[in-house]
Design a protein around this motif. Structure first.
Motif, short mmCIF file in Angstrom:
data_model
loop_
_atom_site.label_atom_id
_atom_site.label_comp_id
_atom_site.label_asym_id
_atom_site.label_seq_id
_atom_site.Cartn_x
_atom_site.Cartn_y
_atom_site.Cartn_z
N SER A 188 1.11 -1.02 -0.09
CA SER A 188 0.11 -0.11 0.25
C SER A 188 0.24 1.18 -0.26
O SER A 188 0.29 2.30 -0.76
N PHE A 189 1.70 1.13 0.90
CA PHE A 189 2.93 2.16 0.96
C PHE A 189 3.53 2.97 -0.48
O PHE A 189 3.86 3.18 -0.98
N LEU A 190 3.98 0.85 -1.04
CA LEU A 190 4.86 1.65 -2.26
C LEU A 190 3.59 1.93 -3.40
O LEU A 190 4.41 2.68 -4.03
N ILE A 191 2.52 1.62 -3.45
CA ILE A 191 1.49 1.86 -4.75
C ILE A 191 1.40 3.30 -4.12
O ILE A 191 1.46 4.43 -5.27
N ALA A 192 0.96 3.90 -3.02
CA ALA A 192 0.67 5.38 -3.06
C ALA A 192 2.01 6.35 -2.67
O ALA A 192 1.40 7.36 -3.52
N ALA A 193 3.08 6.35 -3.01
CA ALA A 193 4.24 7.00 -2.69
C ALA A 193 4.15 7.32 -3.95
O ALA A 193 4.57 8.64 -3.94
N PRO A 194 4.73 6.49 -4.95
CA PRO A 194 4.91 7.31 -6.02
C PRO A 194 3.66 8.23 -6.78
O PRO A 194 3.53 9.23 -7.58
N MET A 195 2.79 7.21 -7.22
CA MET A 195 1.15 7.61 -7.46
C MET A 195 0.68 8.85 -6.93
O MET A 195 -0.14 9.34 -7.51
N VAL A 196 0.36 8.73 -5.60
CA VAL A 196 -0.47 10.22 -4.83
C VAL A 196 0.57 10.97 -4.21
O VAL A 196 0.32 10.63 -2.97
N ASN A 197 1.21 11.01 -5.20
CA ASN A 197 2.47 11.58 -4.12
C ASN A 197 2.19 13.84 -4.17
O ASN A 197 1.11 14.49 -4.65
N GLU A 198 3.02 14.11 -3.62
CA GLU A 198 2.43 16.24 -3.68
C GLU A 198 3.09 16.41 -4.87
O GLU A 198 1.98 17.37 -5.26
#
Length: 332
Positions: free
Chosen positions: A122-132
């Protein structure tokens, strides 16, 4: 005071970009209304705009990131149950400075710290895709509603994909050397940052991140300018229009071999939308480029077996396709 002055200058310059870019292009030996004129107007305005927006966003998030560290993040996620852990990991992925290039040490660190496999994904998907950076640029370029929906669907995708992978209990599909890693206690640094320290962290983030990716941003803007000026509307409508059921899975497959960061792909997204491409199809393309790029799969191969990579890519790709269809249905 220096920081406040610099931010004031930033806003003053940003407000003058539109008239300045129009004046600059009009001074060029380019026929008004031609394809080259349209491409030049897009590039001359978007290049400084995107770079300035990224600089401001990265500076602000660099200050926010000073509250986090890899050790602190592992401590926050370790021992969390599935569901709550997936949600916490996805939300942390938005605000922490980790991308696919740092996937290997983070993955090992998370697993060794006792973070469940699904929570880690979950972290590895969100970090690049839903970043600031993606959210900040989407907000500035296409509006807060689309940015907010992208955030919501991206977090949902990260949570669900991680939860599904976690429920499959695929820890045995990690590479053997990763499974043999043993956790060691992480000593969290004392939170002794002053305001000046956090401002310095923001400046360092700009030097590091913007310094590394500005070339790719310019390349992305150049690609967007070419699309904006030369690619016919009818051609894009034929490939990425709302009426074609196959367009969403097709662009996901096209996006996987490519590699770009969020800042570099946003100008391409803007140009595609200006040409009338369907919103869901364009966002599906963006998500696949960011979250399922082939270079990232090569990095993850160091810690995951091919079977686990296939499960990861399949679950995420299915979620991206679903998000694309949903956006197209909502904005049809």
């Amino acid at each position: 005071m220096a920081t406040a002055t610099a931010i004031a200058i930033w806003f003053a310059v940003y407000w003058q970009l539109q008239p300045f870019s129009a004046w600059l292009v009009s001074a060029l030996p380019v026929t008004p209304g031609s394809h080259l004129d349209e491409a030049a107007r897009f590039f001359v305005f978007d290049a400084p705009k995107v770079l300035m927006l990224m600089t401001l966003v990265v500076f602000g998030m660099g200050m926010v990131r000073s509250f986090f560290s890899a050790e602190r993040t592992r401590a926050l996620l370790a021992g969390r149950r599935e569901g709550f852990g997936n949600a916490a990991a996805a939300i942390l992925g938005v605000f922490t400075p980790f991308c696919s290039c740092s996937a290997v040490p983070l993955f090992v660190g998370f697993v060794s710290a006792g973070v469940p496999l699904g929570v880690t994904f979950s972290f590895l998907i969100a970090a690049p895709m839903v970043n600031e950076v993606a959210l900040g640029l989407l907000f500035a370029l296409v509006g807060w509603k689309i940015a907010a929906m992208y955030l919501g669907f991206g977090l949902t995708l990260a949570m669900l994909a991680g939860w599904i992978i976690g429920r499959l209990h695929l820890e045995a599909w990690l590479e053997e050397w990763v499974r043999n890693v043993r956790a060691s206690a992480a000593d969290l640094p004392a939170n002794a940052h002053t305001v000046v320290d956090r401002i310095q962290a923001g400046i360092e983030a700009v030097r590091d991140i913007v310094g590394r990716v500005w070339v790719w941003i310019v390349v992305g803007i150049a690609a967007g300018a070419f699309i904006h000026g030369y690619v016919p509307n009818d051609l894009l409508a034929a490939i990425m229009g709302k009426g074609h059921w196959w367009s969403v899975p097709a662009v996901v497959l096209i996006g996987i071999p490519m590699h770009a960061n969020a800042a570099g792909i946003i100008p391409v997204v803007e140009a595609l939308l200006d040409k009338g491409a369907a919103l869901g199809t364009v966002l599906a393309f963006m998500m696949s480029v960011i979250a399922l790029s082939f270079p990232e799969m090569l990095i993850l191969r160091k810690v995951l077996t091919l079977r686990l990579i296939a499960v990861f890519a399949g679950v995420v790709a299915a979620g991206i396709v679903a998000v694309g269809y949903l956006f197209n249905a909502l904005f049809s």
